[in-house]
Scaffold this motif. Structure first.
Motif, PDB file in Angstrom:
ATOM      1  N   VAL A  46       0.866  -1.180   0.000  1.00  0.00           N
ATOM      2  CA  VAL A  46       0.000   0.000   0.000  1.00  0.00           C
ATOM      3  C   VAL A  46       0.903   1.231   0.000  1.00  0.00           C
ATOM      4  O   VAL A  46       1.674   1.448   0.929  1.00  0.00           O
ATOM      5  CB  VAL A  46      -0.918   0.007   1.236  1.00  0.00           C
ATOM      6  N   VAL A  47       0.818   2.048  -1.055  1.00  0.00           N
ATOM      7  CA  VAL A  47       1.782   3.122  -1.249  1.00  0.00           C
ATOM      8  C   VAL A  47       1.139   4.479  -1.037  1.00  0.00           C
ATOM      9  O   VAL A  47      -0.065   4.669  -1.208  1.00  0.00           O
ATOM     10  CB  VAL A  47       2.409   3.059  -2.662  1.00  0.00           C
ATOM     11  N   ALA A  48       1.978   5.452  -0.648  1.00  0.00           N
ATOM     12  CA  ALA A  48       1.529   6.833  -0.526  1.00  0.00           C
ATOM     13  C   ALA A  48       1.082   7.326  -1.899  1.00  0.00           C
ATOM     14  O   ALA A  48       1.784   7.165  -2.899  1.00  0.00           O
ATOM     15  CB  ALA A  48       2.663   7.700   0.009  1.00  0.00           C
ATOM     16  N   GLY A  49      -0.082   7.939  -1.947  1.00  0.00           N
ATOM     17  CA  GLY A  49      -0.672   8.366  -3.206  1.00  0.00           C
ATOM     18  C   GLY A  49      -1.791   7.465  -3.670  1.00  0.00           C
ATOM     19  O   GLY A  49      -2.538   7.791  -4.586  1.00  0.00           O
ATOM     20  N   MET A  50      -1.926   6.308  -3.007  1.00  0.00           N
ATOM     21  CA  MET A  50      -2.973   5.349  -3.378  1.00  0.00           C
ATOM     22  C   MET A  50      -4.308   5.694  -2.716  1.00  0.00           C
ATOM     23  O   MET A  50      -5.352   5.185  -3.106  1.00  0.00           O
ATOM     24  CB  MET A  50      -2.534   3.940  -2.993  1.00  0.00           C
ATOM     25  N   SER A  51      -4.287   6.560  -1.708  1.00  0.00           N
ATOM     26  CA  SER A  51      -5.525   6.883  -0.997  1.00  0.00           C
ATOM     27  C   SER A  51      -6.544   7.484  -1.955  1.00  0.00           C
ATOM     28  O   SER A  51      -6.224   8.344  -2.780  1.00  0.00           O
ATOM     29  CB  SER A  51      -5.250   7.854   0.147  1.00  0.00           C
ATOM     30  N   GLY A  52      -7.774   7.029  -1.851  1.00  0.00           N
ATOM     31  CA  GLY A  52      -8.839   7.448  -2.764  1.00  0.00           C
ATOM     32  C   GLY A  52      -9.140   6.426  -3.836  1.00  0.00           C
ATOM     33  O   GLY A  52     -10.166   6.540  -4.528  1.00  0.00           O
ATOM     34  N   SER A  53      -8.286   5.427  -3.981  1.00  0.00           N
ATOM     35  CA  SER A  53      -8.519   4.413  -5.019  1.00  0.00           C
ATOM     36  C   SER A  53      -9.884   3.760  -4.818  1.00  0.00           C
ATOM     37  O   SER A  53     -10.162   3.225  -3.737  1.00  0.00           O
ATOM     38  CB  SER A  53      -7.421   3.349  -4.974  1.00  0.00           C
ATOM     39  N   PRO A  54     -10.756   3.796  -5.832  1.00  0.00           N
ATOM     40  CA  PRO A  54     -12.119   3.281  -5.646  1.00  0.00           C
ATOM     41  C   PRO A  54     -12.137   1.759  -5.516  1.00  0.00           C
ATOM     42  O   PRO A  54     -11.394   1.051  -6.199  1.00  0.00           O
ATOM     43  CB  PRO A  54     -12.840   3.735  -6.913  1.00  0.00           C
ATOM     44  N   VAL A  55     -13.006   1.285  -4.628  1.00  0.00           N
ATOM     45  CA  VAL A  55     -13.174  -0.158  -4.392  1.00  0.00           C
ATOM     46  C   VAL A  55     -14.606  -0.529  -4.772  1.00  0.00           C
ATOM     47  O   VAL A  55     -15.565   0.104  -4.315  1.00  0.00           O
ATOM     48  CB  VAL A  55     -12.907  -0.504  -2.916  1.00  0.00           C
ATOM     49  N   TYR A  56     -14.755  -1.558  -5.618  1.00  0.00           N
ATOM     50  CA  TYR A  56     -16.070  -2.026  -6.079  1.00  0.00           C
ATOM     51  C   TYR A  56     -16.295  -3.441  -5.578  1.00  0.00           C
ATOM     52  O   TYR A  56     -15.423  -4.316  -5.716  1.00  0.00           O
ATOM     53  CB  TYR A  56     -16.145  -1.997  -7.605  1.00  0.00           C
ATOM     54  N   LEU A  57     -17.462  -3.658  -4.979  1.00  0.00           N
ATOM     55  CA  LEU A  57     -17.872  -4.986  -4.529  1.00  0.00           C
ATOM     56  C   LEU A  57     -19.203  -5.319  -5.169  1.00  0.00           C
ATOM     57  O   LEU A  57     -20.126  -4.483  -5.154  1.00  0.00           O
ATOM     58  CB  LEU A  57     -17.991  -5.023  -3.002  1.00  0.00           C
ATOM     59  N   ASP A  58     -19.315  -6.508  -5.734  1.00  0.00           N
ATOM     60  CA  ASP A  58     -20.530  -6.915  -6.464  1.00  0.00           C
ATOM     61  C   ASP A  58     -20.894  -5.884  -7.532  1.00  0.00           C
ATOM     62  O   ASP A  58     -22.075  -5.611  -7.776  1.00  0.00           O
ATOM     63  CB  ASP A  58     -21.712  -7.088  -5.501  1.00  0.00           C
ATOM     64  N   GLY A  59     -19.881  -5.284  -8.159  1.00  0.00           N
ATOM     65  CA  GLY A  59     -20.120  -4.309  -9.213  1.00  0.00           C
ATOM     66  C   GLY A  59     -20.618  -2.964  -8.718  1.00  0.00           C
ATOM     67  O   GLY A  59     -21.003  -2.111  -9.515  1.00  0.00           O
ATOM     68  N   LYS A  60     -20.586  -2.745  -7.401  1.00  0.00           N
ATOM     69  CA  LYS A  60     -21.070  -1.495  -6.825  1.00  0.00           C
ATOM     70  C   LYS A  60     -19.928  -0.789  -6.089  1.00  0.00           C
ATOM     71  O   LYS A  60     -19.048  -1.438  -5.516  1.00  0.00           O
ATOM     72  CB  LYS A  60     -22.234  -1.757  -5.863  1.00  0.00           C
ATOM     73  N   LEU A  61     -19.960   0.549  -6.102  1.00  0.00           N
ATOM     74  CA  LEU A  61     -18.909   1.336  -5.460  1.00  0.00           C
ATOM     75  C   LEU A  61     -19.055   1.229  -3.944  1.00  0.00           C
ATOM     76  O   LEU A  61     -20.074   1.626  -3.370  1.00  0.00           O
ATOM     77  CB  LEU A  61     -19.003   2.802  -5.898  1.00  0.00           C
ATOM     78  N   ALA A  62     -18.021   0.707  -3.277  1.00  0.00           N
ATOM     79  CA  ALA A  62     -18.060   0.507  -1.825  1.00  0.00           C
ATOM     80  C   ALA A  62     -17.371   1.637  -1.077  1.00  0.00           C
ATOM     81  O   ALA A  62     -17.742   1.957   0.060  1.00  0.00           O
ATOM     82  CB  ALA A  62     -17.403  -0.823  -1.458  1.00  0.00           C
ATOM     83  N   GLY A  63     -16.345   2.247  -1.678  1.00  0.00           N
ATOM     84  CA  GLY A  63     -15.624   3.308  -0.986  1.00  0.00           C
ATOM     85  C   GLY A  63     -14.244   3.511  -1.555  1.00  0.00           C
ATOM     86  O   GLY A  63     -13.963   3.140  -2.706  1.00  0.00           O
ATOM     87  N   ALA A  64     -13.368   4.094  -0.727  1.00  0.00           N
ATOM     88  CA  ALA A  64     -12.026   4.473  -1.184  1.00  0.00           C
ATOM     89  C   ALA A  64     -10.976   3.905  -0.250  1.00  0.00           C
ATOM     90  O   ALA A  64     -11.113   3.972   0.990  1.00  0.00           O
ATOM     91  CB  ALA A  64     -11.904   5.994  -1.229  1.00  0.00           C
ATOM     92  N   LEU A  65      -9.914   3.342  -0.821  1.00  0.00           N
ATOM     93  CA  LEU A  65      -8.763   2.976  -0.010  1.00  0.00           C
ATOM     94  C   LEU A  65      -8.267   4.234   0.707  1.00  0.00           C
ATOM     95  O   LEU A  65      -8.028   5.267   0.075  1.00  0.00           O
ATOM     96  CB  LEU A  65      -7.635   2.421  -0.875  1.00  0.00           C
TER      97      LEU A  65
END
Length: 604
Positions: free
Chosen positions: A89-108
């Protein structure tokens, strides 16, 4: 008829995908935390190199309740994939979108520990981030004047920072290292065009303002980036731009035609902000057990960030942020050197940014040296108020700060006083700074002072003779004529011979006796401050003196003072036991003068 049908069909084929794309971007299906459980699989997107987001597999480990503030849940995930398992997990990765079951779950948004062997991360739920769009919006000037909010209680997403850097609050045994286990993913703060010495000198000031510099590598590029921003793209918030640059880069989580959300945690948690929002290109992702980060080039403008909240930052497209243009000129070298840049308009960070950029500009030229003296002429232009005039000299003193640092601190102090008032939101239109460089230490101390008489009558003229000792130079004698006021009372009259800084410090008195001034009074006081290349002679009488804002009322009778004493609660009033009834100065000396002596004579 057939042609009409064909035309309609062709239009339908063009419009429907566009409408579907718009609908998808604005109303992308999301998934609630309540429907997320361990074992779910999904995908996340981030840029490892270039501008195109790449996918990472996601495995849900569980949901951590109430760990990101009250009702602040975090989804704990493990990332899978050849690249992320190599970089972590690298600096600058924060905000990367996470999708579960094809739906937007949130951000790293969070990482675990300092030397994790697995890419385990925390995800800020998208529902919490979408709240930002519904918050009230304040004008840029109000945002600029509002001080930063401090983190609350158990808020672990307070501010971006480097591992192990910055002040730590001592805690009870067992909780001292809590931030080492679950903390926001760092947002690389790139100082482009800055020396390492500058960053080290001002790191503590940036930290106290809410930023701990993460010295990510990168720069600013004039190259066009035609690729549109999309979830997973790198995006930069700009604090300084021009001949010097400071940017913080994270990842886009959500996007619609008007807005985007990024980071999943705050940059500073200032609330309403006004920062340039730029596209960014990732040159490389550098793996490191301690501090892996993305090497980023910030590219073309995309709009402005307007909200910096607990669960992320929000940007608006096609908006021009209000920055402060600075022109800094250095004369006296082989050639005139001119720097043009802009700094953000913010109560906490603008003074620090001004200090860092001024020191960096002076320190980063070939003419810089330990024996250099600077003459400064300039101005700070505040919308709707008189110009703040800047005229001073700065020279290194024995065991003191370098002249460049003194100049930077002096300018930062003036900016802080302009912003630090509860009445007016300052809109700084521009800053102009002209430095004349002198290749020697032009510093002198007041060695002695005496009067030509020990007694005088009201209305008499007396002479104050001073001896000034320059650094490695011959003593300078200056005679300063002084007239005893006709209103002077009989008895002892004190005479203060001093530099300008001492006189200003005496005049300001103790802040405990007064409240903060409004902006007009603050600027008036700044313009009345004394230069440090003169000697001043002030006559002090034993009658009390009152200062209300920038107005002085000397030698007040005791009956008037008794009345005014009851006004202290609702006036910006400072009461002094003595009154300054007269002030005389030498002509400008080509030295920074330091020192003070107190003389007395008897008035008959």
């Amino acid at each position: 008829m057939r042609k009409v049908v064909s035309a309609l069909f062709a239009s339908f084929c063009v419009l429907v995908p566009a409408l579907l794309a718009a609908q998808t971007s604005q109303n992308f299906p999301t998934i609630s935390v309540d429907h997320i459980h361990a074992g779910m699989r999904g995908v996340a997107y981030t840029v490892f190199q270039g501008v195109k987001p790449e996918s990472m597999d996601v495995e849900v480990l569980g949901v951590l309740r109430n760990v990101n503030g009250p009702k602040g849940d975090i989804i704990l995930v493990r990332l899978h994939g050849e690249k992320v398992e190599y970089t972590g997990v690298v600096a600058g990765m924060s905000g990367s979108p996470v999708y579960l079951d094809g739906k937007l779950a949130g951000a790293l948004a969070f990482r675990i520990g300092e030397f994790s062997k697995e890419p385990i991360a925390g995800v800020t739920p998208i529902a919490d981030m979408l709240e930002i769009n519904a918050l009230d919006r304040s004008p840029a000037e109000e945002a600029a004047a509002r001080p930063a909010a401090n983190g609350v209680g158990g808020d672990i997403a307070g501010r971006t920072g480097a591992p192990g850097d910055g002040p730590r609050q001592p805690g009870p045994e067992g909780t001292q290292g809590f931030a080492n286990y679950l903390k926001p993913i760092e947002t690389p703060l790139v100082f482009n065009g800055f020396s390492e010495d500058t960053v080290h000198r001002f790191a503590s000031q940036f930290a106290s303002a809410g930023i701990v510099p993460v010295m990510g590598a990168g720069s600013v590029s004039d190259a066009k980036q035609p690729e549109p921003l999309e979830p997973g793209s790198a995006v930069s918030a700009v604090l300084v731009r021009g001949d010097m640059d400071i940017e913080a880069t994270c990842t886009v989580t959500y996007i619609d035609p008007q807005h985007l959300l990024a980071c999943g945690h705050p940059l500073l948690q200032f609330g309403a902000v006004d920062l340039p929002m730029n596209k960014a290109q990732v040159l490389a992702t550098l793996p490191s057990p301690l501090n892996a980060f993305k090497i980023v080039n910030t590219t073309e403008a995309a709009g402005a960030f307007v909200q910096d909240r607990h669960t992320g930052i929000m940007g608006v497209f096609n908006k021009q942020p209000q920055m402060i243009p600075v022109t800094l000129t250095i004369n006296g070298g082989a050639a005139i050197k001119e720097f043009h840049y802009e700094v953000l308009n913010n109560a906490r960070l603008s003074p620090v940014a001004i200090m860092a950029t001024v020191f960096n500009a002076l320190h980063g030229v070939n003419e810089y040296g330990e024996e250099i003296t600077y003459r400064v002429n300039g101005s700070i232009n505040v919308k709707g108020f008189p110009e703040v005039s800047l005229h001073n000299m700065f020279s290194p003193a024995d065991g003191g700060q370098p002249a460049a640092m003194q100049a930077a601190l002096s300018l930062g102090e003036r900016f802080s006083r302009i912003y630090d008032n509860p009445y007016d939101a300052p809109a700084v239109n521009s800053v102009r700074l002209d430095f004349d460089l002198v290749r020697e230490r032009r510093w002198a101390r007041l060695e002695s002072a005496h009067t030509d008489v020990t007694e005088a009558r009201p209305g008499d003229n007396i002479m104050v003779e001073t001896a000034i000792a320059p650094y490695r130079g011959e003593r300078i004698i200056r005679q300063i004529p002084v007239k005893i006021p006709t209103s002077a009372s009989k008895g002892t009259l004190r005479i203060l011979v001093s530099d300008g800084e001492t006189l200003d410090r005496v005049g300001r008195g103790s802040p405990a006796f007064g409240r903060k001034l409004d902006l007009a009074s603050t600027i008036a006081l700044l313009n009345k401050e004394h230069s440090n290349n003169r000697l001043y002679v002030s006559l002090l009488e034993a009658d009390p003196e009152a200062r209300v804002a920038d107005k002085v009322m000397p030698t007040l009778p005791l009956s008037v003072m008794n009345v005014m004493d009851g006004m202290r609660g609702n006036q910006e009033m400072i009461v002094s036991a003595e009154s300054s009834v007269d002030e005389t100065a030498t002509t400008p000396l080509d030295y920074v003068v330091s020192g003070a002596q107190l003389l007395t004579i008897t008035v008959k």
